[in-house]
Design an enzyme around this catalytic site. Structure first.
Site, PDB file in Angstrom:
ATOM      1  N   GLN C 231      46.827  50.709  40.459  1.00 12.31           N
ATOM      2  CA  GLN C 231      47.354  51.244  39.209  1.00 12.31           C
ATOM      3  C   GLN C 231      46.295  51.298  38.115  1.00 12.31           C
ATOM      4  OE1 GLN C 231      50.512  49.072  36.679  1.00 12.31           O
ATOM      5  NE2 GLN C 231      51.482  50.979  37.295  1.00 12.31           N
ATOM      6  N   GLU C 246      51.318  48.509  26.879  1.00  8.37           N
ATOM      7  CA  GLU C 246      52.233  49.642  26.846  1.00  8.37           C
ATOM      8  C   GLU C 246      53.215  49.548  25.676  1.00  8.37           C
ATOM      9  OE1 GLU C 246      53.046  51.158  30.741  1.00  8.37           O
ATOM     10  OE2 GLU C 246      55.161  50.869  30.314  1.00  8.37           O
ATOM     11  N   HIS C 356      44.109  48.307  36.671  1.00  8.15           N
ATOM     12  CA  HIS C 356      44.975  47.300  36.080  1.00  8.15           C
ATOM     13  C   HIS C 356      45.690  46.426  37.094  1.00  8.15           C
ATOM     14  CE1 HIS C 356      47.455  45.569  33.026  1.00  8.15           C
ATOM     15  NE2 HIS C 356      48.568  46.111  33.447  1.00  8.15           N
ATOM     16  N   ARG C 391      53.812  50.691  40.031  1.00 10.52           N
ATOM     17  CA  ARG C 391      54.609  49.644  39.398  1.00 10.52           C
ATOM     18  C   ARG C 391      55.020  50.076  37.999  1.00 10.52           C
ATOM     19  NH1 ARG C 391      53.362  45.103  35.745  1.00 10.52           N
ATOM     20  NH2 ARG C 391      51.278  45.981  35.531  1.00 10.52           N
TER      21      ARG C 391
HETATM   22  C1  LIG Z   1      45.825  42.569  30.926  1.00 19.36           C
HETATM   23  C2  LIG Z   1      47.061  42.553  31.763  1.00 19.36           C
HETATM   24  C3  LIG Z   1      48.296  42.763  31.181  1.00 19.36           C
HETATM   25  C4  LIG Z   1      49.460  42.741  31.934  1.00 19.36           C
HETATM   26  N1  LIG Z   1      50.663  42.927  31.304  1.00 19.36           N
HETATM   27  C5  LIG Z   1      51.799  42.858  32.044  1.00 19.36           C
HETATM   28  C6  LIG Z   1      53.066  42.986  31.411  1.00 19.36           C
HETATM   29  O1  LIG Z   1      53.162  43.167  30.209  1.00 19.36           O
HETATM   30  N2  LIG Z   1      54.173  42.904  32.170  1.00 19.36           N
HETATM   31  C7  LIG Z   1      54.101  42.665  33.508  1.00 19.36           C
HETATM   32  O2  LIG Z   1      55.146  42.551  34.129  1.00 19.36           O
HETATM   33  N3  LIG Z   1      52.914  42.531  34.128  1.00 19.36           N
HETATM   34  C8  LIG Z   1      51.763  42.617  33.426  1.00 19.36           C
HETATM   35  N4  LIG Z   1      50.556  42.490  34.067  1.00 19.36           N
HETATM   36  C9  LIG Z   1      50.509  42.174  35.472  1.00 19.36           C
HETATM   37  C10 LIG Z   1      50.738  40.709  35.699  1.00 19.36           C
HETATM   38  O3  LIG Z   1      50.304  39.965  34.590  1.00 19.36           O
HETATM   39  C11 LIG Z   1      50.002  40.175  36.903  1.00 19.36           C
HETATM   40  O4  LIG Z   1      50.293  40.960  37.975  1.00 19.36           O
HETATM   41  C12 LIG Z   1      50.431  38.765  37.180  1.00 19.36           C
HETATM   42  O5  LIG Z   1      50.204  37.956  36.066  1.00 19.36           O
HETATM   43  C13 LIG Z   1      49.757  38.174  38.380  1.00 19.36           C
HETATM   44  O6  LIG Z   1      50.168  36.827  38.505  1.00 19.36           O
HETATM   45  P1  LIG Z   1      49.850  35.958  39.753  1.00 19.36           P
HETATM   46  O7  LIG Z   1      50.552  34.661  39.594  1.00 19.36           O
HETATM   47  O8  LIG Z   1      50.122  36.738  40.978  1.00 19.36           O
HETATM   48  O9  LIG Z   1      48.283  35.763  39.688  1.00 19.36           O
HETATM   49  P2  LIG Z   1      47.315  35.148  38.578  1.00 19.36           P
HETATM   50  O10 LIG Z   1      47.991  34.766  37.340  1.00 19.36           O
HETATM   51  O11 LIG Z   1      46.164  36.070  38.494  1.00 19.36           O
HETATM   52  O12 LIG Z   1      46.872  33.806  39.244  1.00 19.36           O
HETATM   53  C14 LIG Z   1      46.104  33.768  40.397  1.00 19.36           C
HETATM   54  C15 LIG Z   1      45.888  32.333  40.752  1.00 19.36           C
HETATM   55  O13 LIG Z   1      45.273  32.247  42.011  1.00 19.36           O
HETATM   56  C16 LIG Z   1      44.214  31.359  41.963  1.00 19.36           C
HETATM   57  N5  LIG Z   1      43.217  31.724  42.954  1.00 19.36           N
HETATM   58  C17 LIG Z   1      42.705  32.947  43.218  1.00 19.36           C
HETATM   59  N6  LIG Z   1      41.777  32.856  44.185  1.00 19.36           N
HETATM   60  C18 LIG Z   1      41.717  31.551  44.545  1.00 19.36           C
HETATM   61  C19 LIG Z   1      40.945  30.813  45.468  1.00 19.36           C
HETATM   62  N7  LIG Z   1      40.025  31.390  46.231  1.00 19.36           N
HETATM   63  N8  LIG Z   1      41.139  29.485  45.549  1.00 19.36           N
HETATM   64  C20 LIG Z   1      42.036  28.866  44.784  1.00 19.36           C
HETATM   65  N9  LIG Z   1      42.791  29.514  43.887  1.00 19.36           N
HETATM   66  C21 LIG Z   1      42.632  30.839  43.765  1.00 19.36           C
HETATM   67  C22 LIG Z   1      43.695  31.463  40.557  1.00 19.36           C
HETATM   68  O14 LIG Z   1      43.019  30.283  40.215  1.00 19.36           O
HETATM   69  C23 LIG Z   1      44.984  31.609  39.782  1.00 19.36           C
HETATM   70  O15 LIG Z   1      45.527  30.358  39.487  1.00 19.36           O
HETATM   71  C24 LIG Z   1      49.379  42.523  33.316  1.00 19.36           C
HETATM   72  C25 LIG Z   1      48.145  42.318  33.905  1.00 19.36           C
HETATM   73  C26 LIG Z   1      46.986  42.343  33.159  1.00 19.36           C
HETATM   74  C27 LIG Z   1      45.675  42.154  33.819  1.00 19.36           C
END
Ligand SMILES: Cc1cc2nc3c(=O)[nH]c(=O)nc-3n(C[C@H](O)[C@H](O)[C@H](O)COP(=O)(O)OP(=O)(O)OC[C@H]3O[C@@H](n4cnc5c(N)ncnc54)[C@H](O)[C@@H]3O)c2cc1C
Ligand code: SF4
Ligand code: FES
Lengths: 130, 247, 585
Positions: C231, C246, C356, C391
């Protein structure tokens, strides 16, 4: 090899030279010594008063010495400085919310200054200066 | 876009080879609009892959990149080169042990965060099915500022009290306690007082105010601490001076 | 190598990982939970999410409408059983967060407030100013602190999964501060490692989003699904790639080209709506894929504004006024002001589309289970097929919660029926990681640098796997990524210190990104149609006959990966036209 974190000790007696804001803080703290000393002086005055007319007059006479005057000027400046820092702090320590919004900090400090000024006038009046 | 040669003076410490830190100089050409973190990244990419520092978001929200920049605790991703005409001195945050180069160990802070019980405590839990706890915008604003903390620990590096007495719970953790105390949904203040209203808690604070000056997101922890001092004093007055302990 | 015994190991402590950990601890207080993360939990990239999280809560809204918005927004590539489950769970999860203290914005009567979001027909996005993800992450992290059974392994870098007897039974990880390797023996593993946007040079994703979790599962034999769907967010700051949420458009911001024209009306998202009165699901509130694609067309037509940071269009929010901007978009104002020097109250801000979010990821079903028994995945690293080909903004944060919890529950079910582990076999498996790391440390002859390879990978991805793709470009990209993977084996470390060696971590992360890039490019080459975020200039139409299917990519070691397909689950919404004309079509 593995972890060996480096601990950097803070110098216990000279730390406040590390940053101007720490010096500012120390000077604020030092002003409180003058305020304290002045309180001691007042207590002595009261003691003298309790001891009778003579010792009170001796106390008053002592107040007129150049050293004493210098101390009063210094204490006055210190008290002023201390009071300002204190009043400026009130805005963070006592926020007031009216409706959704917070009353601007300057109003809160300002109110303290106003009350201070009024009280000073009252004290001066009571002391019979005017 | 103007380019400029930036001179960096960076604190280095390698536990394998060093017993003390030393400073290393780098010169990199940077765009004027860049931040210090960009300069460090360029050093790492083009000059010295062995330089170590933490970063992730590049938008002052993850709290990773705290370091001393010309003696001031700052976020490297939010410190603009345009404000630094001369050599820039970069060091790890003070008051924390240095693991390596600019990487410090925040364990003590992490442990303190937990001690203030930063979660909603309720005696009567309402089931999810009954919907949200009602909270007016006014009630929200009473704590929102204190919920903004990104845990960057800049305030711990700024606080001389923490530097001298490591048992001090410190600005951010105490501000977080205040955040929950001020939340209309929370009923846990009494429990938190056991940590907050102690010599390790707010009474260790002498109101230097440095924490609030360096906080990059304007949490103003100093205000939280002073408010908690006042509230704790009232508790004491109620308990000891009012008939019936104020109950 | 030290062994840590645990019941469930979670890789990643972002929104998804923390939600899973709390669900485990709440459901069974006796469980031993290992929460492993390469950064402290509150540094996880969930903190960067600004706009909000979608869940049906207001009386004028319904599950069906949220379902339709999501399925249509995903260009019918979503699994509809999954979407059904999701829309029903969403409000419960958001309420749960409310009970845990999340500072959602409120209506005057004390109920939660919702805002409009792109591609959503109703206002249903819960928000905490423009720091929604930040507050969600911190609320979860702080809530998790009360559970002593959640044992955190902060700054542990997960390396490989341990697979024996066809089941995933743990992982290896490096304690980043000491450089020492550890093996975690677990009865179930949940991956919540986040996205992989860092494959691209221009992204809203933080440095940690390198697809390690995806790559780990992929290498262990679990397929990656629909990776070609990447995306682009239409509104990134042109220099840093920082996101302008957004919600800027949700609150009424408009997009104009260099002639001042609201060009979205020329790309099937018109007619023009009155300035400052945004209408749901049309014009500026069209879906992200369409809005980003419109930029590309404007660029081709020469309608963009030339700035020092490249070709841009303008996001104009001046008409919102200072008060509304400060109240609802304070972070946006701050970001634009400090990084670009533009005050959005006074001037339009130049923006361009920016990478993104990964719609694809580790293939999971509605129970958050991967095809590899014992392995579960949730969050951005997983592809549960909620988001399909595109998405909708604000569905992801909720996905973390819904499927983070679901993964936890599935892991518990799985544990109840797993036989005892064969410790010797797991140790042998862990040894392979050790050898891999040792080999990396001892390699001295070699010419490849991490920074160099990374740059080549990023350029390749940007050039050929961007908003619009072609057969020739993708073929070049596949070949190039393959070559880079070869060369990666000759990378030499400059830094051989054990303690906090970021040269090493970046090398490992590059390896993960190359694995992901492989899956993206081969998937994109094989998908000869245009759907959602995957747009092919040579196949401009959607092709439901051949491609109403998920791409499944299987790792084959050094060889080219194997591609397979999986049918989309359709329950009640047949593929139709995505209509963003505000009901005018
Ligand atoms: C700028 C931005 C704005 C966004 N705004 C929105 C929004 O308004 N609404 C919405 O619904 N979504 C939004 N999104 C999307 C959403 O925020 C993300 O998809 C979501 O936060 C991902 O969460 P997660 O828990 O999957 O991963 P993350 O929060 O990225 O966490 C990943 C975790 O995995 C761990 N990790 C990774 N690799 C390893 C490794 N090798 N060993 C150990 N640990 C590891 C990291 O340490 C971290 O703790 C946005 C994304 C971005 C980038
Ligand atoms: S209070 Fe401010 S300075 Fe302290 S940790 Fe939080 S954000 Fe950082
Ligand atoms: S990199 Fe996230 S705060 Fe600086």
């Amino acid at each position: 090899m593995s972890r060996k974190p480096l601990i950097r000790e803070v110098p216990p007696t000279t730390w406040y030279f590390r940053h101007p804001r720490y010096l500012r803080y120390m000077s604020r703290e030092i002003t409180s010594l003058f305020v304290g000393a002045y309180c001691v002086l007042l207590v002595c005055g009261l003691g003298a008063l309790a001891d009778g007319k003579e010792s009170y007059e001796a106390f008053l006479l002592a107040l007129q010495s150049p050293l004493s005057i210098a101390f009063h000027v210094a204490a006055f400046i210190a008290a002023l400085y201390h009071a300002t820092t204190w009043f400026n702090a009130t805005q963070v320590a006592m926020p007031i919310q009216i409706g959704e919004n917070f009353v601007p900090g300057s109003w809160i400090s300002g109110a303290h200054y106003v009350v201070w000024a009024l009280l000073s006038v009252v004290v001066i009046l009571l002391a019979g200066v005017f | 876009m103007k380019e400029r040669l930036i001179r960096l003076e960076v604190f280095r410490y390698n536990p394998d080879t060093d017993t003390e830190g030393h400073y290393q100089h780098y010169e990199v050409s940077c765009l004027e609009e860049w931040v210090v973190l960009d300069a460090l990244n360029k050093v790492k990419e083009t000059l010295d892959p062995t330089l170590n520092f933490r970063w992730s978001c590049h938008m002052a929200v993850c709290g990773s990149c705290g370091m001393m920049i010309n003696g001031e605790p700052r976020l490297a991703c939010h410190t603009f080169l345009r404000n630094y005409p001369g050599t820039i001195r970069v060091e790890p945050l003070v008051h924390f042990p240095v693991e390596r180069d600019l990487v410090t160990a925040p364990d003590d802070f992490m442990e303190k965060l937990k001690r203030v019980k930063p979660w909603i405590i309720r005696k009567d839990k309402q089931p999810i099915e009954q919907g949200e706890y009602r909270q007016t915008p006014k009630e929200l604003l009473r704590f929102r500022q204190y919920a903004m903390c990104i845990n960057c620990t800049l305030c711990y590096a700024a606080c001389p009290e923490y530097g001298l007495t490591r048992h001090f719970i410190g600005p951010a953790a105490l501000a977080l306690a205040h955040r929950y105390n001020q939340d209309s949904r929370d009923q846990g203040r009494d429990e938190r007082q056991e940590v907050v209203a102690t010599k390790e808690g707010v009474w260790e604070c002498t109101f230097v105010g440095a924490c609030s000056e360096v906080c990059p997101v304007h949490v103003d922890p100093a205000s939280a601490l002073q408010q908690m001092k006042i509230a704790s004093s009232f508790d004491w007055i109620k308990e000891h001076l009012l008939p019936g302990g104020g109950k | 190598m030290e062994t840590i015994q645990t019941d469930v190991a979670i890789i990643g402590a972002g929104g998804a990982g923390l939600r899973a950990a709390i669900a485990l601890a709440e459901t069974d207080p006796k469980l031993r939970i290992a929460l492993i993360s390469k950064v402290y939990p509150m540094r996880s990239h969930t903190c960067a999410a600004e706009g909000g999280a979608a869940g049906v809560i207001k009386p004028d809204d319904s599950f069906d409408i949220h379902f339709d918005d999501t399925v249509g927004g995903g260009d019918w590539l979503s699994d509809q059983d999954c979407v059904e489950y999701f829309v029903h769970e969403a409000p419960k999860e958001l309420l749960q967060l409310e009970h845990w203290g999340c500072p959602w914005n409120r209506e005057p009567d004390g109920s939660v407030a919702v805002r409009p979001f792109g591609g959503m027909k109703k206002k249903r996005t819960w928000f905490a100013a423009d720091k929604s993800g930040f507050h969600i992450l911190h609320t979860l992290f702080q809530t998790s602190l009360q559970f002593d059974s959640i044992k955190r392994y902060d700054e542990y870098f997960a390396l490989d999964l341990l697979v024996d007897a066809g089941r995933c039974q743990g992982l290896t990880a490096m304690d980043m501060r000491s450089g020492q390797l550890r093996q975690f023996h677990a009865r179930a593993v949940i991956i919540a490692g986040g996205g992989a946007g860092r494959m691209f040079p221009f992204t809203t994703n933080g440095a940690i989003k390198t697809g390690d979790g995806m790559a780990m599962a992929y290498r262990a034999g679990a397929p990656l699904k629909d990776m070609e769907f990447v995306q682009y967010h239409p509104t990134g700051l042109p220099n840093t790639g920082s996101l302008l949420t957004e919600a800027c458009r949700g609150e009424g911001g408009i997009l104009v080209n260099k002639h001042g024209r609201r060009y979205l009306q020329d790309y099937g998202m018109g007619p023009e709506t009155p300035v400052g009165q945004p209408q749901l699901k049309t014009m500026e509130l069209g879906p992200r894929d369409r809005v980003s694609q419109a930029y590309w067309h404007e660029l081709q037509k020469g309608n963009t504004v030339t700035t020092p940071w490249g070709e841009c269009v303008l996001l104009d929010m001046r008409h919102l006024g200072t008060k509304k901007i400060n109240e609802r978009l304070p972070l946006v104002r701050e970001l634009a002001e400090s990084y670009l020097g533009v005050d959005i109250v006074k001037d339009p801000v130049p923006i361009r589309p920016v990478v993104h979010y990964m719609m694809g990821g580790i293939s999971t079903n509605t129970q958050a289970a991967t095809p590899l028994p014992g392995l579960f995945a949730a969050g951005e690293c997983a592809c549960v097929s909620l988001n399909g080909a595109n998405r909708l903004g604000s569905n992801s944060l909720v996905e973390l919660l819904v499927f983070g919890r679901r993964a936890a529950l599935s892991a518990i079910e799985h544990i109840e029926k797993t036989p005892a582990a064969n410790t010797a076999a797991l140790e042998a498996c862990a040894d392979q990681t050790q050898q891999r790391i040792r080999a990396l440390f001892s390699r001295t002859a070699g010419t490849e640098s991490v920074a160099g390879l990374r740059k080549e990978m990023m350029t390749t991805m940007e050039e050929h796997a961007g908003i619009y793709r072609t057969e020739a470009g993708l073929q070049a990209a596949v070949a190039r990524i393959h070559e880079l993977r070869e060369r990666y084996r000759r990378v030499v470390l400059t830094d051989r210190t054990n303690v906090y060696n970021t040269d090493l971590f970046q090398t490992l992360e590059l390896g993960s990104m190359l694995d992901c890039a492989e899956a993206v490019t081969v998937g994109a080459l094989a998908r000869k149609e245009s759907r959602g975020a995957h747009q092919r200039l040579d196949f401009p139409e959607r092709d439901d006959k051949n491609f109403l299917r998920h791409t499944m990519v299987y790792h084959q070691g050094a060889d080219a990966p194997r591609i397979d397909y999986l049918d989309v689950v359709i329950t009640r919404s047949q593929p139709g036209i995505r209509d963003y004309s505000g009901g005018h079509q």
